[in-house]
Design an enzyme around this catalytic site. Structure first.
Site, PDB file in Angstrom:
ATOM      1  N   LYS A  34     -23.713  -8.958  18.480  1.00  0.00           N
ATOM      2  CA  LYS A  34     -23.604  -8.408  19.838  1.00  0.00           C
ATOM      3  C   LYS A  34     -24.427  -9.231  20.824  1.00  0.00           C
ATOM      4  CE  LYS A  34     -22.744  -3.719  18.197  1.00  0.00           C
ATOM      5  NZ  LYS A  34     -21.322  -3.803  18.347  1.00  0.00           N
ATOM      6  N   CYS A  35     -24.311 -10.532  20.731  1.00  0.00           N
ATOM      7  CA  CYS A  35     -25.108 -11.467  21.516  1.00  0.00           C
ATOM      8  C   CYS A  35     -24.174 -12.318  22.374  1.00  0.00           C
ATOM      9  CB  CYS A  35     -25.893 -12.354  20.537  1.00  0.00           C
ATOM     10  SG  CYS A  35     -26.838 -13.698  21.277  1.00  0.00           S
TER      11      CYS A  35
END
Length: 159
Positions: A34-35
């Site tokens: 989730k970057c």
């Protein structure tokens, strides 16, 4: 102690050492799902496909230490990587790369890197290139795209 003596746990929970990768060029990366840098999975997979027959192995180590960007379970991480990026390179159980619980692999990598020696990992997708003899060749900034590593990888594969 060499890098090949270090115990790791695969994403499916199997304990092993890095000895099975002896004689290969390794690209070791701390990853997150989730970057903003998560799309690098695509480039990492492409490098793996392009060079694995010549001896490159990409090793992904999920880490939730940076803004909680890897909150899922190992099963969720593996499913995400497969579904979104077709990842076939080895993935491992979540680890810490900084702080008091730093995994021994990252203690080794940070302590043996020719640059940034001993410094904390700055973010997700920091990369380390390790030569065929297990020596840390280079520490690479997280923002460096995987495809930018082709020349270094080719040089290490041809030594």
């Amino acid at each position: 102690m060499s890098i090949y003596d270090i115990a790791v746990k695969t994403i499916s929970g199997t304990e092993q050492t890095l000895a099975e990768y002896k004689g290969h060029v390794l690209l070791i990366v701390n990853t997150a799902s989730k970057c903003g840098l998560t799309p690098q999975y695509k480039g990492l997979q492409e490098l793996y496909e392009r060079y694995r027959e010549k001896g490159l192995v990409v090793l992904g180590f999920p880490c939730n230490q940076f803004a909680g960007q890897e909150p899922g379970s190992e099963e969720q991480i593996a499913e995400f990587c497969d579904r979104n990026y077709g990842v076939t390179f080895p993935l491992f159980a979540k680890i810490d790369v900084n702080g008091p619980a730093t995994h021994p692999l990252y203690q080794y990598l940070k302590g043996h890197a020719p640059t940034g020696n001993g410094e904390d990992i700055e973010w997700n997708f920091a990369k380390f290139l390790v030569d065929k003899n297990g020596q840390v060749y280079k520490r690479i900034d997280p923002r460096t795209q995987p495809e930018e590593l082709a020349a270094d990888i080719e040089a290490l594969l041809n030594t």
